[in-house]
Design a protein around this motif. Sequence first.
Motif, PDB file in Angstrom:
ATOM      1  N   GLY A 151       0.778  -1.347  -0.004  1.00 42.82           N
ATOM      2  CA  GLY A 151      -0.153  -0.087  -0.432  1.00 42.82           C
ATOM      3  C   GLY A 151       0.836   1.223  -0.007  1.00 42.82           C
ATOM      4  N   VAL A 152       1.720   0.820  -0.319  1.00 41.16           N
ATOM      5  CA  VAL A 152       2.712   2.521  -0.102  1.00 41.16           C
ATOM      6  C   VAL A 152       2.879   2.960  -1.437  1.00 41.16           C
ATOM      7  CG1 VAL A 152       4.632   1.548   1.095  1.00 41.16           C
ATOM      8  CG2 VAL A 152       4.792   1.788  -1.180  1.00 41.16           C
ATOM      9  N   GLY A 153       2.124   3.280  -2.785  1.00 37.87           N
ATOM     10  CA  GLY A 153       2.128   3.470  -3.954  1.00 37.87           C
ATOM     11  C   GLY A 153       2.733   2.764  -4.798  1.00 37.87           C
ATOM     12  N   LYS A 154       3.736   1.486  -4.815  1.00 40.90           N
ATOM     13  CA  LYS A 154       3.562   0.709  -6.536  1.00 40.90           C
ATOM     14  C   LYS A 154       2.905   0.650  -7.672  1.00 40.90           C
ATOM     15  CE  LYS A 154       4.026  -3.352  -4.064  1.00 40.90           C
ATOM     16  NZ  LYS A 154       3.324  -2.594  -2.949  1.00 40.90           N
ATOM     17  N   SER A 155       1.570   0.753  -7.365  1.00 41.63           N
ATOM     18  CA  SER A 155       0.974   0.758  -8.364  1.00 41.63           C
ATOM     19  C   SER A 155       0.203   1.819  -9.273  1.00 41.63           C
ATOM     20  CB  SER A 155      -0.071  -0.820  -8.299  1.00 41.63           C
ATOM     21  OG  SER A 155      -0.021  -1.788  -7.473  1.00 41.63           O
ATOM     22  N   ASP A 193      -5.426  -2.663 -13.920  1.00 36.23           N
ATOM     23  CA  ASP A 193      -6.254  -2.377 -14.513  1.00 36.23           C
ATOM     24  C   ASP A 193      -7.386  -1.870 -14.551  1.00 36.23           C
ATOM     25  OD1 ASP A 193      -6.589  -4.283 -12.630  1.00 36.23           O
ATOM     26  OD2 ASP A 193      -8.472  -5.648 -14.022  1.00 36.23           O
ATOM     27  N   VAL A 194      -8.196  -2.023 -12.553  1.00 36.76           N
ATOM     28  CA  VAL A 194      -8.654  -0.988 -11.606  1.00 36.76           C
ATOM     29  C   VAL A 194      -8.444   0.148 -11.520  1.00 36.76           C
ATOM     30  CG1 VAL A 194      -9.903  -0.943  -9.672  1.00 36.76           C
ATOM     31  CG2 VAL A 194      -9.193  -3.464 -10.161  1.00 36.76           C
ATOM     32  N   LEU A 195      -7.039   0.466 -11.712  1.00 34.84           N
ATOM     33  CA  LEU A 195      -6.464   2.025 -12.077  1.00 34.84           C
ATOM     34  C   LEU A 195      -6.781   2.614 -12.963  1.00 34.84           C
ATOM     35  CD1 LEU A 195      -3.267   2.062  -9.715  1.00 34.84           C
ATOM     36  CD2 LEU A 195      -5.038   2.089  -8.889  1.00 34.84           C
ATOM     37  N   CYS A 196      -7.095   2.070 -13.911  1.00 34.06           N
ATOM     38  CA  CYS A 196      -6.854   2.603 -14.990  1.00 34.06           C
ATOM     39  C   CYS A 196      -7.888   2.027 -16.063  1.00 34.06           C
ATOM     40  CB  CYS A 196      -6.090   1.517 -16.024  1.00 34.06           C
ATOM     41  SG  CYS A 196      -3.955   1.488 -16.113  1.00 34.06           S
ATOM     42  N   ASN A 197      -9.560   1.453 -14.885  1.00 37.97           N
ATOM     43  CA  ASN A 197     -10.403   0.901 -15.391  1.00 37.97           C
ATOM     44  C   ASN A 197     -10.299   0.854 -16.762  1.00 37.97           C
ATOM     45  OD1 ASN A 197     -12.934   1.459 -14.985  1.00 37.97           O
ATOM     46  ND2 ASN A 197     -14.086   3.262 -15.617  1.00 37.97           N
ATOM     47  N   ILE A 198      -9.744  -0.668 -16.696  1.00 42.04           N
ATOM     48  CA  ILE A 198      -9.759  -1.134 -18.366  1.00 42.04           C
ATOM     49  C   ILE A 198     -11.090  -2.792 -17.603  1.00 42.04           C
ATOM     50  CG2 ILE A 198      -8.371  -2.396 -19.685  1.00 42.04           C
ATOM     51  CD1 ILE A 198      -6.088  -0.461 -19.260  1.00 42.04           C
ATOM     52  N   ASP A 199     -11.578  -3.173 -18.845  1.00 40.20           N
ATOM     53  CA  ASP A 199     -11.741  -4.448 -18.358  1.00 40.20           C
ATOM     54  C   ASP A 199     -11.083  -5.438 -19.279  1.00 40.20           C
ATOM     55  OD1 ASP A 199     -14.036  -5.070 -17.530  1.00 40.20           O
ATOM     56  OD2 ASP A 199     -15.433  -4.166 -18.325  1.00 40.20           O
ATOM     57  N   LEU A 200     -10.383  -6.112 -18.953  1.00 40.49           N
ATOM     58  CA  LEU A 200      -9.001  -7.012 -18.823  1.00 40.49           C
ATOM     59  C   LEU A 200     -10.424  -8.802 -19.244  1.00 40.49           C
ATOM     60  CD1 LEU A 200      -6.277  -6.982 -17.370  1.00 40.49           C
ATOM     61  CD2 LEU A 200      -6.448  -6.126 -19.801  1.00 40.49           C
ATOM     62  N   PRO A 201     -10.562  -9.163 -20.814  1.00 41.56           N
ATOM     63  CA  PRO A 201     -11.211 -10.706 -21.333  1.00 41.56           C
ATOM     64  C   PRO A 201     -10.171 -11.699 -20.544  1.00 41.56           C
ATOM     65  CG  PRO A 201     -10.733  -9.959 -22.792  1.00 41.56           C
ATOM     66  CD  PRO A 201     -10.242  -7.992 -22.016  1.00 41.56           C
ATOM     67  N   PHE A 202      -8.399 -11.120 -21.121  1.00 43.75           N
ATOM     68  CA  PHE A 202      -7.419 -12.289 -20.672  1.00 43.75           C
ATOM     69  C   PHE A 202      -5.891 -11.378 -19.983  1.00 43.75           C
ATOM     70  CE2 PHE A 202      -9.739 -13.251 -24.988  1.00 43.75           C
ATOM     71  CZ  PHE A 202     -10.498 -14.600 -24.346  1.00 43.75           C
ATOM     72  N   ASN A 203      -5.995 -12.942 -19.460  1.00 50.95           N
ATOM     73  CA  ASN A 203      -4.660 -12.287 -17.994  1.00 50.95           C
ATOM     74  C   ASN A 203      -3.828 -12.884 -18.635  1.00 50.95           C
ATOM     75  OD1 ASN A 203      -5.013 -13.854 -15.816  1.00 50.95           O
ATOM     76  ND2 ASN A 203      -7.007 -12.449 -15.633  1.00 50.95           N
ATOM     77  N   LEU A 204      -2.575 -12.969 -17.678  1.00 48.33           N
ATOM     78  CA  LEU A 204      -1.727 -14.065 -17.341  1.00 48.33           C
ATOM     79  C   LEU A 204      -1.678 -14.931 -16.965  1.00 48.33           C
ATOM     80  CD1 LEU A 204       1.428 -12.515 -17.437  1.00 48.33           C
ATOM     81  CD2 LEU A 204       1.702 -12.558 -15.736  1.00 48.33           C
ATOM     82  N   SER A 205      -3.125 -15.689 -16.119  1.00 45.12           N
ATOM     83  CA  SER A 205      -3.525 -16.921 -16.070  1.00 45.12           C
ATOM     84  C   SER A 205      -3.536 -17.808 -17.701  1.00 45.12           C
ATOM     85  CB  SER A 205      -4.880 -16.481 -15.193  1.00 45.12           C
ATOM     86  OG  SER A 205      -5.815 -16.154 -15.725  1.00 45.12           O
ATOM     87  N   VAL A 228      -4.468  12.465  -6.414  1.00 46.59           N
ATOM     88  CA  VAL A 228      -3.708  10.372  -6.483  1.00 46.59           C
ATOM     89  C   VAL A 228      -5.156   9.797  -5.992  1.00 46.59           C
ATOM     90  CG1 VAL A 228      -2.458   8.574  -5.441  1.00 46.59           C
ATOM     91  CG2 VAL A 228      -0.902  11.183  -6.307  1.00 46.59           C
ATOM     92  N   ARG A 229      -5.492   9.705  -4.415  1.00 48.36           N
ATOM     93  CA  ARG A 229      -6.333   9.433  -3.925  1.00 48.36           C
ATOM     94  C   ARG A 229      -8.319   9.677  -5.136  1.00 48.36           C
ATOM     95  NH1 ARG A 229     -10.649  10.224  -0.511  1.00 48.36           N
ATOM     96  NH2 ARG A 229      -9.991  12.043  -0.529  1.00 48.36           N
ATOM     97  N   ARG A 230      -7.718  11.020  -5.744  1.00 49.91           N
ATOM     98  CA  ARG A 230      -9.205  11.719  -6.004  1.00 49.91           C
ATOM     99  C   ARG A 230      -8.838  10.783  -7.165  1.00 49.91           C
ATOM    100  NH1 ARG A 230      -9.400  17.192  -6.482  1.00 49.91           N
ATOM    101  NH2 ARG A 230      -7.589  17.522  -4.543  1.00 49.91           N
ATOM    102  N   ALA A 231      -8.158  10.348  -8.137  1.00 48.60           N
ATOM    103  CA  ALA A 231      -8.113  10.025  -9.023  1.00 48.60           C
ATOM    104  C   ALA A 231      -8.043   7.952  -9.588  1.00 48.60           C
ATOM    105  CB  ALA A 231      -6.204  10.021  -9.763  1.00 48.60           C
ATOM    106  N   VAL A 232      -7.242   7.775  -7.686  1.00 46.83           N
ATOM    107  CA  VAL A 232      -7.261   6.307  -7.878  1.00 46.83           C
ATOM    108  C   VAL A 232      -9.560   6.117  -7.541  1.00 46.83           C
ATOM    109  CG1 VAL A 232      -7.712   4.306  -5.861  1.00 46.83           C
ATOM    110  CG2 VAL A 232      -5.772   6.060  -6.922  1.00 46.83           C
TER     111      VAL A 232
END
Length: 285
Positions: free
Chosen positions: A34-38, A68-80, A233-237
């Motif tokens: 929670g220190v801000g990496k993402s 993806d949540v920070l960017c508001n992107i729906d990911l149909p597929f991912n690394l899994s 930052v918080r508002r953008a999140v």
Amino acid sequence: MTAMIDQASQLRSLIRQQRRPRASVIAITSGKGGVGKSNVAVNLSIKLASAGKNVVLLDADLGLANADVLCNIDLPFNLSHVIARKKELHEVMVTGPGGFKLIGGASGLARMADLTDFDRRRIVEALGAVEYSADNIIIDTGAGISPNVLSFTRAADQVLVVTTPEPTAITDAYAVIKVISKDRADRHVSLLVNQVRSASEAKLVHERVAKVAKNFLGVNVLDAGHMVMDDHVRRAVLRRVPFLLASPKCAASFCVTQLAMRFEQGIIPSADGGFFNRMGKWFKK
Ligand SMILES: Nc1ncnc2c1ncn2[C@@H]1O[C@H](COP(=O)(O)OP(=O)(O)OP(=O)(O)O)[C@@H](O)[C@H]1O
Ligand SMILES: [Mg+2]
């Protein structure tokens, strides 16, 4: 026959000359969560992409992935899906805001700690395939010192440890630096102090960590600068728009620009060999 061999060797050397340099790989990590990496990873990716770089962001915090949540992107597929060999890497890559390419982590999948060596090898093989088509590969590793986090920090050219000025975060950052640096031949990591009130507050934190790390670990903790505490930052999140795009002139955006410039200038000298090679070495241990 000799002419054909000459032609073939000429062709090979032409291809070698035309081959673009491999991407620089930056792993963004931390001790405490929670220190801000993402936020740093996403906004740094946007900044580098806006400078014309071909940037790939790998959300490697599997199970807790949230770029993806920070960017508001729906990911149909991912690394899994890549790990399961159901998709190729290019099929799961989506274009994020500002033009960087996002490889989504796998929320809902077992935690990174539960991945097998085989799964990790799949990720690395897949990344090796984009090494020569990207300028920067940025990896958001998640927090802590799990074997999976370490597999990415080992393989990266540069490791950026993020902390805040809180004593708990600093203590955890030091613990991470201690573990990471053990198997980094260059004995370099860099430190970004986030959520500070001023540059001088960050400087003090850096100086303290760097001094102890040098004296007790023989490690160079380079100064990657700071990010100010900024309510944008918080508002953008909350709005799910990266702050660099929501508020390009805010103080945090200015700090990201400075961080991008530091990376461009190369705060840490690049290691030899490709990502895949370095990762491969680790697997052979
Ligand atoms: N510079 C800043 N100014 C103000 N708030 C910030 C700043 N950086 C981070 N935050 C706050 O901290 C929260 C956590 O940030 P973020 O998700 O980037 O951390 P993280 O290190 O990736 O967390 P995790 O370890 O859970 O993956 C953000 O949602 C935001 O509210
Ligand atoms: Mg995160």
